[in-house]
Design an enzyme around this catalytic site. Structure first.
Site, PDB file in Angstrom:
ATOM      1  N   SER A 156      -1.179  -0.694 -11.597  1.00  0.00           N
ATOM      2  CA  SER A 156       0.187  -0.941 -12.079  1.00  0.00           C
ATOM      3  C   SER A 156       0.163  -1.702 -13.388  1.00  0.00           C
ATOM      4  CB  SER A 156       0.950  -1.770 -11.047  1.00  0.00           C
ATOM      5  OG  SER A 156       2.211  -2.135 -11.552  1.00  0.00           O
ATOM      6  N   TYR A 169       1.195  -9.395  -5.502  1.00  0.00           N
ATOM      7  CA  TYR A 169       1.112  -8.016  -5.997  1.00  0.00           C
ATOM      8  C   TYR A 169       0.467  -7.962  -7.388  1.00  0.00           C
ATOM      9  CZ  TYR A 169       2.661  -3.319  -7.351  1.00  0.00           C
ATOM     10  OH  TYR A 169       2.698  -2.010  -7.761  1.00  0.00           O
TER      11      TYR A 169
HETATM   12  N1  NAP Z   1       7.130   2.236  -7.478  1.00  0.00           N
HETATM   13  C1  NAP Z   1       6.757   1.566  -8.573  1.00  0.00           C
HETATM   14  O1  NAP Z   1       7.592   1.097  -9.375  1.00  0.00           O
HETATM   15  C2  NAP Z   1       5.285   1.387  -8.874  1.00  0.00           C
HETATM   16  C3  NAP Z   1       4.928   0.922 -10.131  1.00  0.00           C
HETATM   17  C4  NAP Z   1       3.591   0.735 -10.425  1.00  0.00           C
HETATM   18  C5  NAP Z   1       2.633   1.022  -9.480  1.00  0.00           C
HETATM   19  N2  NAP Z   1       3.008   1.476  -8.247  1.00  0.00           N
HETATM   20  C6  NAP Z   1       1.947   1.737  -7.279  1.00  0.00           C
HETATM   21  O2  NAP Z   1       2.030   3.074  -6.863  1.00  0.00           O
HETATM   22  C7  NAP Z   1       1.402   3.198  -5.584  1.00  0.00           C
HETATM   23  C8  NAP Z   1       2.296   4.045  -4.698  1.00  0.00           C
HETATM   24  O3  NAP Z   1       3.486   3.306  -4.438  1.00  0.00           O
HETATM   25  P1  NAP Z   1       4.920   4.001  -4.371  1.00  0.00           P
HETATM   26  O4  NAP Z   1       5.737   3.415  -5.436  1.00  0.00           O
HETATM   27  O5  NAP Z   1       4.768   5.442  -4.285  1.00  0.00           O
HETATM   28  O6  NAP Z   1       5.466   3.364  -3.015  1.00  0.00           O
HETATM   29  P2  NAP Z   1       5.613   3.928  -1.544  1.00  0.00           P
HETATM   30  O7  NAP Z   1       6.513   5.098  -1.512  1.00  0.00           O
HETATM   31  O8  NAP Z   1       5.957   2.732  -0.724  1.00  0.00           O
HETATM   32  O9  NAP Z   1       4.141   4.440  -1.186  1.00  0.00           O
HETATM   33  C9  NAP Z   1       3.140   3.576  -0.764  1.00  0.00           C
HETATM   34  C10 NAP Z   1       2.113   4.406  -0.045  1.00  0.00           C
HETATM   35  O10 NAP Z   1       1.054   3.523   0.351  1.00  0.00           O
HETATM   36  C11 NAP Z   1       0.754   3.791   1.699  1.00  0.00           C
HETATM   37  N3  NAP Z   1       0.201   2.607   2.330  1.00  0.00           N
HETATM   38  C12 NAP Z   1       0.702   1.351   2.359  1.00  0.00           C
HETATM   39  N4  NAP Z   1      -0.093   0.569   3.097  1.00  0.00           N
HETATM   40  C13 NAP Z   1      -1.114   1.346   3.530  1.00  0.00           C
HETATM   41  C14 NAP Z   1      -2.248   1.109   4.341  1.00  0.00           C
HETATM   42  N5  NAP Z   1      -2.495  -0.104   4.872  1.00  0.00           N
HETATM   43  N6  NAP Z   1      -3.096   2.134   4.592  1.00  0.00           N
HETATM   44  C15 NAP Z   1      -2.855   3.366   4.084  1.00  0.00           C
HETATM   45  N7  NAP Z   1      -1.792   3.655   3.306  1.00  0.00           N
HETATM   46  C16 NAP Z   1      -0.933   2.639   3.048  1.00  0.00           C
HETATM   47  C17 NAP Z   1       2.085   4.184   2.324  1.00  0.00           C
HETATM   48  O11 NAP Z   1       1.877   4.952   3.490  1.00  0.00           O
HETATM   49  P3  NAP Z   1       2.094   4.382   4.981  1.00  0.00           P
HETATM   50  O12 NAP Z   1       3.314   3.532   4.962  1.00  0.00           O
HETATM   51  O13 NAP Z   1       2.236   5.655   5.782  1.00  0.00           O
HETATM   52  O14 NAP Z   1       0.861   3.650   5.299  1.00  0.00           O
HETATM   53  C18 NAP Z   1       2.664   5.051   1.224  1.00  0.00           C
HETATM   54  O15 NAP Z   1       2.170   6.354   1.349  1.00  0.00           O
HETATM   55  C19 NAP Z   1       1.184   1.777  -5.075  1.00  0.00           C
HETATM   56  O16 NAP Z   1      -0.169   1.416  -5.246  1.00  0.00           O
HETATM   57  C20 NAP Z   1       2.046   0.943  -5.997  1.00  0.00           C
HETATM   58  O17 NAP Z   1       1.553  -0.367  -6.147  1.00  0.00           O
HETATM   59  C21 NAP Z   1       4.307   1.673  -7.925  1.00  0.00           C
END
Ligand code: NAP
Length: 269
Positions: A156, A169
């Site tokens: 991120s 985070y």
């Molecule tokens: N959204 C943003 O603004 C943003 C910005 C920068 C970076 N990111 C990064 O992008 C990535 C994806 O996030 P997202 O925004 O798409 O959010 P999201 O929809 O909440 O997705 C998070 C994913 O991580 C999985 N996860 C969480 N804990 C886990 C665990 N213990 N074991 C296996 N899987 C796990 C969740 O699946 P389960 O719940 O089924 O486990 C889900 O598939 C993350 O690393 C986040 O930090 C997001």
């Protein structure tokens, strides 16, 4: 390698590519799975929510005809991650790309920080940082043995600079950003590609309900397109949207006095 050559081998064609997405049940991981299934990749989708993964896998397999399997596992459980990698290597013979998108966000606030918040800090670091090491332990021996493979970590822009309301985070992502650079230096000479993915704000469940500004908010579909394009170009760092993430990169170079001043202007309630 010529100085201006792509830092990783560009992915020229997706059909037949064996891709393991860890964190595929929602948001960026799920949308990248949708896009790669349409491009003909063979996919394994992991996360903790087995039913959600089963439903997504069968939806994508039916819609695209690609092989999409559900492989539930918790990234904080090193043995479960290793078992997942073994299952895939037995089924596929090898894994071409592991995309680690699993991540959680906390909204810890320094003024209110107390001992009771420590479990949330541990859980964030276990998921966002140690989870990456669990994946490394599971797939690197095979990658090293075969002298090929590709590791891509969704980190991120929150790791670029210190941020309020992200006390676990942002440090987890700063460490992950750093880890990707170290891995690249060590693994690229062995034929193993390493990609760091730094999205800006993306409209997913991760940030839903957050009480902070979300400038340059992207859809998860746009995020998936940027990730796939970056992999096809052979980028080391895929960051988007560029007009926003490039500004954050400039902030990294500012004297901290100026950075703190500017950040207070934009994060003031
Ligand atoms: N959204 C943003 O603004 C943003 C910005 C920068 C970076 N990111 C990064 O992008 C990535 C994806 O996030 P997202 O925004 O798409 O959010 P999201 O929809 O909440 O997705 C998070 C994913 O991580 C999985 N996860 C969480 N804990 C886990 C665990 N213990 N074991 C296996 N899987 C796990 C969740 O699946 P389960 O719940 O089924 O486990 C889900 O598939 C993350 O690393 C986040 O930090 C997001």
């Amino acid at each position: 390698m010529p100085f201006f050559a792509p830092l990783n081998p560009p992915v020229a064609a997706w059909p037949g590519q064996r891709v393991w997405i860890v964190g595929a049940s929602s948001g960026i991981g799920a949308e990248t799975a949708r896009l790669l299934a349409r491009r003909g990749a063979r996919l394994a989708l992991s996360g903790r929510r087995a039913e959600t993964l089963d439903a997504l896998a069968s939806e994508l397999a039916t819609a695209t005809g690609s092989e999409v399997r559900s492989l539930p596992c918790d990234i904080t459980d090193a043995q479960a991650v290793a078992a997942g990698a073994r299952t895939l290597c037995e089924a596929w013979g090898d894994i071409d790309l592991v995309l680690v998108a699993a991540g959680i966000y906390d909204a810890l606030r320094p003024q209110e920080f107390h001992e009771g918040d420590l479990p949330a800090v541990r859980h964030t670091l276990d998921t966002n940082l140690l989870g990456a090491y669990h994946v490394l332990a599971a797939v690197l021996p095979g990658f090293r043995h075969r002298g090929r493979g590709h590791l891509a970590f969704v980190s991120s822009v929150a790791g670029y600079n210190g941020l309020p309301q992200a006390l676990a985070y942002a440090p987890s992502k700063a460490a992950l950003n750093n880890l990707c650079e170290g891995l690249y230096l060590e693994l690229q000479p062995l034929g193993i590609a390493v990609t760091r993915i730094c999205p800006g704000f993306v409209d997913t469940p991760l940030i839903a309900g957050g009480h902070f500004p979300t400038p340059a908010l992207q859809t998860p579909q746009a995020a998936a397109r940027a990730i796939v394009l970056g992999l096809e170009r052979g980028d080391f760092e895929i960051h988007f949207p560029r007009y926003f993430t490039s500004l954050l990169k400039v902030l990294q170079w500012l004297p901290r006095r100026l950075y703190f001043f500017l950040l207070r202007q934009v994060t003031r309630p």
